[in-house]
Design an enzyme around this catalytic site. Structure first.
Site, PDB file in Angstrom:
ATOM      1  N   GLU A  10      -5.102   1.595   2.842  1.00  0.00           N
ATOM      2  CA  GLU A  10      -5.033   0.402   3.696  1.00  0.00           C
ATOM      3  C   GLU A  10      -5.157   0.784   5.166  1.00  0.00           C
ATOM      4  O   GLU A  10      -5.787   0.081   5.951  1.00  0.00           O
ATOM      5  CB  GLU A  10      -3.706  -0.334   3.450  1.00  0.00           C
ATOM      6  CG  GLU A  10      -3.640  -1.741   4.027  1.00  0.00           C
ATOM      7  CD  GLU A  10      -3.198  -1.807   5.479  1.00  0.00           C
ATOM      8  OE1 GLU A  10      -3.388  -2.851   6.110  1.00  0.00           O
ATOM      9  OE2 GLU A  10      -2.653  -0.799   5.998  1.00  0.00           O
ATOM     10  N   ASP A  45      -0.256   4.340   1.075  1.00  0.00           N
ATOM     11  CA  ASP A  45      -0.587   5.312   2.119  1.00  0.00           C
ATOM     12  C   ASP A  45       0.154   4.991   3.417  1.00  0.00           C
ATOM     13  O   ASP A  45       0.598   3.860   3.636  1.00  0.00           O
ATOM     14  CB  ASP A  45      -2.097   5.315   2.380  1.00  0.00           C
ATOM     15  CG  ASP A  45      -2.635   3.939   2.759  1.00  0.00           C
ATOM     16  OD1 ASP A  45      -2.380   2.973   2.018  1.00  0.00           O
ATOM     17  OD2 ASP A  45      -3.293   3.813   3.819  1.00  0.00           O
ATOM     18  N   ASP A  79       1.406 -10.308   0.460  1.00  0.00           N
ATOM     19  CA  ASP A  79       1.134  -8.948   0.940  1.00  0.00           C
ATOM     20  C   ASP A  79       2.017  -8.691   2.158  1.00  0.00           C
ATOM     21  O   ASP A  79       2.788  -9.556   2.567  1.00  0.00           O
ATOM     22  CB  ASP A  79      -0.358  -8.815   1.298  1.00  0.00           C
ATOM     23  CG  ASP A  79      -0.798  -7.359   1.499  1.00  0.00           C
ATOM     24  OD1 ASP A  79      -0.219  -6.463   0.855  1.00  0.00           O
ATOM     25  OD2 ASP A  79      -1.729  -7.123   2.293  1.00  0.00           O
ATOM     26  N   HIS A  91       0.822  -1.216   0.000  1.00  0.00           N
ATOM     27  CA  HIS A  91       0.000   0.000   0.000  1.00  0.00           C
ATOM     28  C   HIS A  91       0.849   1.255   0.000  1.00  0.00           C
ATOM     29  O   HIS A  91       1.943   1.288   0.539  1.00  0.00           O
ATOM     30  CB  HIS A  91      -1.024  -0.008   1.139  1.00  0.00           C
ATOM     31  CG  HIS A  91      -0.453  -0.043   2.528  1.00  0.00           C
ATOM     32  ND1 HIS A  91      -0.174   1.107   3.236  1.00  0.00           N
ATOM     33  CD2 HIS A  91      -0.125  -1.070   3.332  1.00  0.00           C
ATOM     34  CE1 HIS A  91       0.287   0.780   4.442  1.00  0.00           C
ATOM     35  NE2 HIS A  91       0.344  -0.534   4.530  1.00  0.00           N
ATOM     36  N   HIS A 115       3.498   2.970  12.927  1.00  0.00           N
ATOM     37  CA  HIS A 115       2.367   3.663  13.567  1.00  0.00           C
ATOM     38  C   HIS A 115       2.808   4.481  14.776  1.00  0.00           C
ATOM     39  O   HIS A 115       1.977   4.843  15.600  1.00  0.00           O
ATOM     40  CB  HIS A 115       1.266   2.670  14.019  1.00  0.00           C
ATOM     41  CG  HIS A 115       0.611   1.952  12.878  1.00  0.00           C
ATOM     42  ND1 HIS A 115      -0.701   1.581  12.902  1.00  0.00           N
ATOM     43  CD2 HIS A 115       1.074   1.544  11.679  1.00  0.00           C
ATOM     44  CE1 HIS A 115      -1.022   0.961  11.770  1.00  0.00           C
ATOM     45  NE2 HIS A 115       0.053   0.932  11.024  1.00  0.00           N
ATOM     46  N   ASP A 140       6.343   0.596   6.950  1.00  0.00           N
ATOM     47  CA  ASP A 140       4.949   0.255   6.662  1.00  0.00           C
ATOM     48  C   ASP A 140       4.368   1.257   5.681  1.00  0.00           C
ATOM     49  O   ASP A 140       3.924   2.317   6.085  1.00  0.00           O
ATOM     50  CB  ASP A 140       4.169   0.248   7.989  1.00  0.00           C
ATOM     51  CG  ASP A 140       2.705  -0.119   7.856  1.00  0.00           C
ATOM     52  OD1 ASP A 140       2.298  -0.545   6.770  1.00  0.00           O
ATOM     53  OD2 ASP A 140       1.963   0.045   8.849  1.00  0.00           O
TER      54      ASP A 140
END
Ligand code: NAG
Ligand code: NAG
Length: 603
Positions: free
Chosen positions: A257, A190, A286, A188, A571, A223
């Protein structure tokens, strides 16, 4: 039993396991990764020879570890063995790989690869919870910059690009043999937003993309921009090296995502389904799982399962009024009682022999010499003894919170609200309870547990009850003093993902054998004999694959990056990847594509 005396550096040391001088050890793992039990951190590996001996003893000698093996193995027993795999290397494409390995080993390639990734990290493709559709929200514009960046740094003469719902990217590299099902890599574009009040906590600015000689810094550096740029880099290099695939290769990159993939992945799924058909791909790889790489041994855990998800909203409504003449219980007081009852009745954790976590435990029992001997004995015996399984559950869940969480439906009261003024009775009070659903359970089982738990409390407080659209009867003989409404908070209930088979599934053997090769031929480990185990993992969170179940039964969530290669996980502040790990990720994509092109394991 003898074990090798090789020292495996533990997480607690202050050095990167593969580095003599590290800045600081990475301590947290990315949130949406399969959780490993605490004792994963102290892996030691038997020598390969001893391992073979154990396997030989296990299958040849009639008794081992105190339980009888004369009993014919049931399918459950077969599933519960740690998978044995051997390395898979390209033959027809050996020359291409040799050429590329030489290039990947070159410092000038490292500089180029780090610049590619750093440049992508510099583009702040932040994903917000309230994003509207593309075209209706200017915050999407930055994704155009990422697309021009990709177009200007990669030159894909062989690939056909399709934009999906404006910002989704699907690349198709046609193979010459249309009988072979394509291979699909997803990632992904984003990233999680950077909270403005944390900017000063970053060692390097969050969108700097700086490579400091060891770490490459910034939001998205773990990520998931390595998955995006790494797969593009591999495809680019393969094309330049003259590779002409027989098997079609597809790359698909979502763009929301981090907000559940509702705008991006759903549309990408529709496109992939209509173009390649149901079960149209041989394998899908993935993000998600990871590896634990130490100098003396590696264990990789591609996730074969994802937990489900259910957010319960409970709303208590009762008469308002002046707070000087209150009822015995206000809506807030009743809500408190409901919450307390839920927390007093958590779901029970259980181990099931046919679930991936049980297999992962069996790998631990073989490979982890630091495991408590009682636990090792219980793990082995639990394959055939229900009593041992019961004792194992008790021991494991009492000592390991991650094992406990992975083995049950979790519940967490995460939101609460109600009342507007300190002298007015609250007419409504609500709470939202987040659940993560284990493979052996379901959304309906979670709902049933909620209704069973809360109905007696609703009765006690004389509430009428609307449970997920069903007005429950048998409560109308009392004078209602309020109403309780239970709903799916956002309409986003998700069943646990279908589990990708890992036993007698040649696609798992293909991936595991490829991982073996990537590690054993890595310049970082520089050890062709390093023990490598591949065990099935479970994701406690979800990826874009939540929408991809129909594309293939072989979904693996796996980034070939060690958790020690993440400075501080994802995150949160100080997201950074150990840059050399990115080279191995590009090698992983390259070798996977080459192996997939000549294997007969993918059909
Ligand atoms: C590394 O790559 C550079 C630039 O392509 C080239 O000039 C150099 O000869 C290469 N070095 C080796 C050892 O192959
Ligand atoms: C529920 O209703 C019954 C009968 O009307 C009453 O006796 C009781 O006190 C009520 N309970 C509460 C908690 O309001």
């Amino acid at each position: 039993m003898m074990t090798t005396s090789v020292k495996i550096p533990s997480l607690e040391t202050d050095k990167h396991p593969l580095q003599n001088e590290g800045l600081r050890p990475p301590v947290t793992q990315c949130p949406d990764e399969p959780r490993s039990p605490g004792w994963f951190r102290h892996l030691k590996f038997f020598t390969a020879g001893l391992l073979l001996a154990i396997i030989a003893v296990r299958y040849v000698v009639p008794t081992f570890g105190g339980f009888k093996l004369g009993v014919p193995e049931t399918p459950l027993d077969t599933k519960a063995v740690c998978p044995k795999t051997s390395a898979i290397v390209p033959h027809t494409h050996a020359d291409i790989l040799k050429k590329l390995e030489a290039e990947y080993a070159n410092e000038s390639f490292h500089d180029q690869a780090f610049a590619w990734l750093g440049g992508a990290v510099k583009i702040p493709t932040q994903m917000y919870d309230d994003m509207k559709q593309p075209g209706e929200d200017p915050r999407w514009d930055v994704f155009k910059k990422l697309h021009s960046y990709i177009d200007s740094h990669f030159d894909f003469v062989n690939l056909k690009k399709t934009n999906i719902n404006t910002y989704g990217l699907v690349y198709h590299w046609q193979g010459s043999n249309t009988d072979l099902k394509p291979i699909l890599f997803t990632a992904h574009q984003d990233v999680i937003p950077v909270a403005p009040d944390t900017i000063n906590d970053w060692i390097n600015p969050p969108f700097s993309g700086i490579w400091d000689g060891q770490w490459l810094w910034g939001r998205g550096s773990c990520d998931d921009k390595p998955g995006l740029i790494g797969s593009l880099a591999a495809v680019q290099k393969l094309g330049k090296a003259g590779f002409k695939p027989e098997r079609t290769i597809v790359l698909a990159f979502g763009f929301d995502e981090e907000h559940g993939g509702i705008i991006g992945a759903t549309k990408i799924r529709d496109h992939l389904l209509s173009t390649y058909g149901e079960d149209g791909f041989a394998i899908l790889i993935d993000e998600g799982g990871f590896l634990e790489g130490r100098t003396d041994g590696v264990i990789a855990t591609p996730a074969v399962a994802e937990k489900g998800h259910f957010d319960l909203r409970m709303v208590v409504s009762s008469a308002g009024g002046h707070s000087s003449v209150p009822p015995e219980h206000t809506s807030i007081g009743i809500l408190a009682a409901l919450i307390a009852e839920l927390e007093a009745n958590p779901h029970e954790p259980h181990l099931y022999r046919d679930e991936p976590y049980f297999t992962a435990l069996q790998c631990q029992a073989i490979l982890n010499s630091e495991l408590d001997d009682d636990l090792r004995g219980l793990i082995k015996k639990s394959r055939s003894s229900d009593k041992a399984l019961f004792d194992l559950e008790k021991k494991l869940f009492a000592t390991d919170v991650l094992a406990d969480a992975l083995s049950k439906n979790t519940q967490a009261v995460d939101l609460i609200g109600g009342g507007v003024k300190s002298n007015a009775l609250p007419e409504n009070a609500y709470a939202v309870v987040n659940h993560r659903i284990a493979q052996h359970s379901s959304v309906s089982a979670v709902k049933a547990h909620i209704v069973d738990t809360l109905t007696p409390i609703a009765k006690k407080f004389n509430l009428t009850l609307d449970a997920f659209g069903d007005e429950l009867h048998g409560m109308s003989n009392v004078v209602s003093s309020g109403h309780l409404k239970l709903t799916d908070a956002w309409g986003t209930a998700l069943e646990p993902a279908p589990v990708t088979p890992w036993i007698e599934n040649s696609a798992f053997d293909f991936l595991a054998g490829t991982i073996q090769t990537v590690v054993k031929t890595s310049k970082r480990w520089n050890n062709p004999d390093i023990p490598v185990a591949v065990a099935p993992g479970i994701l406690s969170g979800n990826t874009d694959t939540r929408y991809y179940w129909k594309l293939t039964k072989n979904i693996f969530r796996y980034r070939h990056v060690s958790r020690f290669d993440k400075y501080n996980g994802a995150h949160t502040v100080n997201e950074a990847i150990f840059a050399e790990a990115f080279i191995d990720l590009i090698r992983f994509f390259t070798i996977t594509i080459l192996n997939a092109d000549e294997t007969d394991l993918l059909g």
